[in-house]
Write an enzyme that holds these catalytic residues in place. Structure first.
Site, mmCIF file in Angstrom:
data_model
loop_
_atom_site.group_PDB
_atom_site.id
_atom_site.type_symbol
_atom_site.label_atom_id
_atom_site.label_comp_id
_atom_site.label_asym_id
_atom_site.label_seq_id
_atom_site.Cartn_x
_atom_site.Cartn_y
_atom_site.Cartn_z
ATOM 1 N N HIS A 140 0.801 -1.226 0.000
ATOM 2 C CA HIS A 140 0.000 0.000 0.000
ATOM 3 C C HIS A 140 0.835 1.278 0.000
ATOM 4 C CE1 HIS A 140 -3.711 -2.138 0.422
ATOM 5 N NE2 HIS A 140 -3.452 -2.601 1.631
ATOM 6 N N ASP A 176 -3.693 -10.493 -1.753
ATOM 7 C CA ASP A 176 -4.207 -9.881 -0.530
ATOM 8 C C ASP A 176 -5.666 -9.482 -0.742
ATOM 9 O OD1 ASP A 176 -4.586 -7.622 1.543
ATOM 10 O OD2 ASP A 176 -2.567 -8.306 2.009
ATOM 11 N N HIS A 178 -7.044 -6.898 0.208
ATOM 12 C CA HIS A 178 -7.082 -5.465 -0.079
ATOM 13 C C HIS A 178 -6.333 -5.194 -1.392
ATOM 14 C CE1 HIS A 178 -7.416 -5.873 4.345
ATOM 15 N NE2 HIS A 178 -8.292 -4.896 4.216
ATOM 16 N N ASP A 265 -5.653 -12.583 4.042
ATOM 17 C CA ASP A 265 -6.763 -11.985 4.783
ATOM 18 C C ASP A 265 -8.102 -12.118 4.057
ATOM 19 O OD1 ASP A 265 -5.603 -10.333 2.901
ATOM 20 O OD2 ASP A 265 -5.331 -8.625 4.230
#
Length: 396
Positions: A140, A176, A178, A265
């Protein structure tokens, strides 16, 4: 068993630690190593050290903006720099935010970059076929600011280093939950780095990006693919989209090396997302990537860690399955032969913590038959298929 797979020693990365209550906690790394040692699947001769801190800092300076790096360094000392504290929020490091600064933050983040560079160097030099750096995957971070628990973007650093030193075409695959936004925007106009991210749709989850219309720009148009999954997606739909997406992208792009990020996740137990997958996807996604690396990149595969916030029940199993796949460990045959993957070692975990859950999984895979069935399963599956048809239009 593949003896040409290397593990980047991440023990020093325990200093990348925001605070004890922060979800991004290094105990995940300790628990994973503990599980692999209990299985006899991680040997000392497979481990190598990261590159030097100086080499990590050099790459940080090349990909991140100078004023941002100076601020991180100024916040890193035991005595806080008042001017840097005033600027911290501007650079994504609010003291009460997702990515708070802490003593040693610059050295810790640059050290993670050095680990991912070591993985890239091992593979690209021919010393190894595969390399794994579980402390990496901080996808990120942006050139000018920290974001989402990530200070410096080690994945972007590894990709840039490979491009600069070897001129190789890089396929970056992000699993991921995200969206891998930082890495995407680093290479959004680069035709020689393909970024693929499968994640929960940004309509409902941080960072709010990663939609199918994000396909790259200028000469990089077409070298970006986002698979944005509906909330409460389960194993079958997730894997259907992942396999179709990565196979289409790899066939179209024809990379020289695969760099993959393995945030874990998207599991139903994870507290920070809404996907309802089981451990099955963490057995199958590495298998798919491994097969594509063998077919398209002469085996060159660099894997990084990432998110994953059920520290005890999910992350150690998922990351151990990744390592077992990368090394072709014989234990995989036993796992694949059993409906639940067989039993975990009785002596695991040996890590002591007051936060240990009262009940831990006893098997490698989850008994999803005991889970409450998801409503709207067919509707979610059809929405994901429709998304895929649109997302792949520029590649087929």
């Amino acid at each position: 068993m593949n003896d040409r797979t290397l593990w980047i020693d991440n023990s020093a990365c325990g200093i990348y630690r925001f605070h004890d209550d922060h979800p991004f906690h290094p105990i995940r790394l300790e628990l994973t190593k503990d599980l692999l040692h209990a299985c006899g699947a991680l040997r000392q001769e497979q481990m190598i050290l990261p590159l030097s801190l100086h080499e990590g800092e050099h790459e940080v300076d090349l990909i991140h903006r100078t004023d941002f790096v100076r601020c991180v360094a100024a916040l890193s000392g035991k005595t806080l720099n008042d001017d840097a504290v005033k600027l911290a929020a501007q650079y994504g490091m609010e003291s009460d935010g997702d990515t708070p600064f802490f003593p040693g933050i610059h050295e810790a983040a640059a050290g993670i970059v050095a680990g991912s560079l070591a993985a890239a160097d091992a593979v690209m030099s021919g010393r190894a076929d595969h390399a794994l750096h579980l402390a990496g995957g901080l996808h990120h971070a942006f050139p000018e600011r920290a974001s989402g628990f990530c200070v410096y973007n080690d994945a972007a650093a590894a990709n840039s280093w490979i491009r600069r030193k070897y001129g190789a075409r890089v396929m970056y695959i992000d699993t991921d939950v995200h969206h891998g936004d930082g890495v995407q925007w680093f290479f959004y106009t680069d035709p020689d780095v393909f970024t693929l991210s499968i994640h929960e749709t940004g309509k409902f989850l941080f960072p709010g990006t990663g939609f199918h219309h994000e396909r790259g720009a200028a000469t990089g148009y077409g070298a970006c693919l986002n698979l944005s999954m509906e909330p409460y997606t389960e194993d079958a739909s997730w894997l259907e989209c992942f396999e179709r997406g990565v196979q289409t992208a790899v066939q179209a792009f024809k990379p020289d090396v695969i760099v993959s990020q393995h945030g874990c996740d998207a599991h139903a137990f994870d507290p920070l997302a809404h996907i309802h997958c089981s451990m099955k996807i963490y057995r199958e996604m590495p298998r798919i990537i491994h097969e594509l690396a063998a077919q398209y990149t002469q085996g060159r595969w660099i894997a990084l860690g990432g998110g994953g916030y059920d520290h005890w029940r999910v992350v150690p199993r998922a990351w151990s399955l990744l390592w077992l796949e990368m090394t072709g460990h014989p234990l995989l045959k036993q796992i694949d032969a059993s409906p639940l993957g067989g039993d975990l070692p009785e002596q695991w975990p040996t890590v002591k913590s007051a936060r240990r859950p009262a009940h831990l999984p006893a098997t490698w895979l989850d008994d999803t038959a005991a889970w409450t069935p998801m409503p709207r399963r067919e509707e979610i599956t059809e929405k994901n298929r429709t998304m895929m048809d649109i997302a792949l239009q520029h590649l087929v």
